[in-house]
Design an enzyme around this catalytic site. Structure first.
Site, PDB file in Angstrom:
ATOM      1  N   ASP A  60       0.787  -1.240   0.000  1.00 12.81           N
ATOM      2  CA  ASP A  60       0.000   0.000   0.000  1.00 12.81           C
ATOM      3  C   ASP A  60       0.823   1.297   0.000  1.00 12.81           C
ATOM      4  O   ASP A  60       0.505   2.239   0.736  1.00 12.81           O
ATOM      5  CB  ASP A  60      -0.974   0.004   1.187  1.00 12.81           C
ATOM      6  CG  ASP A  60      -1.971  -1.151   1.160  1.00 12.81           C
ATOM      7  OD1 ASP A  60      -1.911  -1.982   0.236  1.00 12.81           O
ATOM      8  OD2 ASP A  60      -2.808  -1.238   2.077  1.00 12.81           O
TER       9      ASP A  60
ATOM     10  N   CYS B 158      -2.068  -2.360   7.725  1.00 13.66           N
ATOM     11  CA  CYS B 158      -1.969  -3.378   6.670  1.00 13.66           C
ATOM     12  C   CYS B 158      -0.674  -4.183   6.730  1.00 13.66           C
ATOM     13  O   CYS B 158      -0.684  -5.383   6.425  1.00 13.66           O
ATOM     14  CB  CYS B 158      -2.178  -2.729   5.306  1.00 13.66           C
ATOM     15  SG  CYS B 158      -3.906  -2.215   5.108  1.00 13.66           S
TER      16      CYS B 158
ATOM     17  N   LYS C 100      -6.873  -5.009  -3.186  1.00 17.31           N
ATOM     18  CA  LYS C 100      -7.658  -5.592  -2.090  1.00 17.31           C
ATOM     19  C   LYS C 100      -8.595  -4.541  -1.531  1.00 17.31           C
ATOM     20  O   LYS C 100      -8.349  -3.337  -1.666  1.00 17.31           O
ATOM     21  CB  LYS C 100      -6.712  -6.091  -0.998  1.00 17.31           C
ATOM     22  CG  LYS C 100      -5.880  -4.981  -0.386  1.00 17.31           C
ATOM     23  CD  LYS C 100      -4.918  -5.489   0.655  1.00 17.31           C
ATOM     24  CE  LYS C 100      -4.052  -4.365   1.213  1.00 17.31           C
ATOM     25  NZ  LYS C 100      -4.775  -3.336   1.963  1.00 17.31           N
TER      26      LYS C 100
HETATM   27  C1  VGL Z   1      -4.730   0.916   5.587  1.00 11.71           C
HETATM   28  C2  VGL Z   1      -6.293   1.902   6.954  1.00 11.71           C
HETATM   29  C3  VGL Z   1      -7.290   1.657   6.037  1.00 11.71           C
HETATM   30  C4  VGL Z   1      -3.321   0.516   5.359  1.00 11.71           C
HETATM   31  C5  VGL Z   1      -5.724   0.653   4.654  1.00 11.71           C
HETATM   32  O1  VGL Z   1      -2.915   0.336   4.180  1.00 11.71           O
HETATM   33  O2  VGL Z   1      -2.564   0.382   6.344  1.00 11.71           O
HETATM   34  N1  VGL Z   1      -5.032   1.531   6.736  1.00 11.71           N
HETATM   35  N2  VGL Z   1      -6.992   1.022   4.893  1.00 11.71           N
END
Ligand code: VGL
Ligand code: ZN
Length: 212
Positions: free
Chosen positions: A15, A158, A113
């Site tokens: 991410d 994540c 995802k």
């Molecule tokens: C994430 C909060 C919501 C992350 C993803 O990538 O850590 N955190 N969605």
């Protein structure tokens, strides 16, 4: 790419997207400072795989999808706790794109995802029901990539869930500490999650100790 004998190693880039970097809607402090570190690491791995948080605009994890809720509130959805976030990583938006300085040429695959409207997905391996696979486990195992080195955002969300699932599914798991950054909400939670990962068998390493 590494050709050492021994278990094949994958760099799993979690991410590293505009919305999680300064200026983004769910910015992780200094989130962009890891991009150069990750780029330099790539050549030391047998494969590099990335994930992208990839949400429809009415996603269950957005505070804006729940009347009266605010970001960082926690509610219950289908018997699970769901933390509510600002709208982030909306499919097709600039915020959902990988950071522009991330070197994408070496990426062997990108897994998206969190696209089911009613189910969040923190881990690279399973959606938040902890059962629905993303396909990453099968992909890595098919290619014999048994050592997983985690980098990316956010350490305590994540990256944390990905590390715990990777251990649970039998991978050898490493966290590259200086190639991750955390949200730490509530304050202190980041330290607790680092400790939990260590106790579960995730090994901590620094980027300077890897590579050529
Ligand atoms: C994430 C909060 C919501 C992350 C993803 O990538 O850590 N955190 N969605
Ligand atoms: Zn998300």
């Amino acid at each position: 790419m590494s050709s050492d004998s021994g278990p094949a190693k994958v760099l799993l880039v979690v991410d590293v997207q505009n919305d999680f970097c300064p200026g983004g809607s769910l910015a992780v402090p200094d989130g962009d400072r890891i991009v150069g570190v990750i780029n330099r690491l790539m050549e030391s791995f047998d494969a590099v795989v990335a994930t992208q948080d990839w949400h429809p605009e009415d996603h269950v994890s957005f505070a804006s999808s729940h009347a009266g809720a605010k970001p960082f509130d926690a509610i219950e959805v289908d018997g699970r706790e769901q933390v509510l976030w600002p709208d982030h990583c909306v499919i097709g938006s600039r915020g959902a794109e990988l950071h522009p300085d991330l070197d994408t040429d070496p990426l062997r695959a990108v897994f998206r995802k969190g696209s089911s409207p009613a189910l969040d997905s923190y881990s690279a391996f399973f959606e938040n029901d902890r059962r629905t696979p993303t396909g990453v486990e099968g992909y890595l195992k098919d290619l014999g990539l048994t050592s997983v080195y985690l980098v990316g955002l956010a350490t305590d969300v994540c990256v944390y869930y990905s590390a715990m699932d990777a251990v649970r599914r039998g991978f050898d798991v490493w966290l590259v500490e200086d190639a991750c950054r955390g949200i730490d909400s509530p304050p202190g939670s980041l330290a607790g999650r680092l400790e939990e990962m260590g106790a579960a068998g995730v090994r901590m390493v620094r980027s300077g100790d890897l590579g050529p």
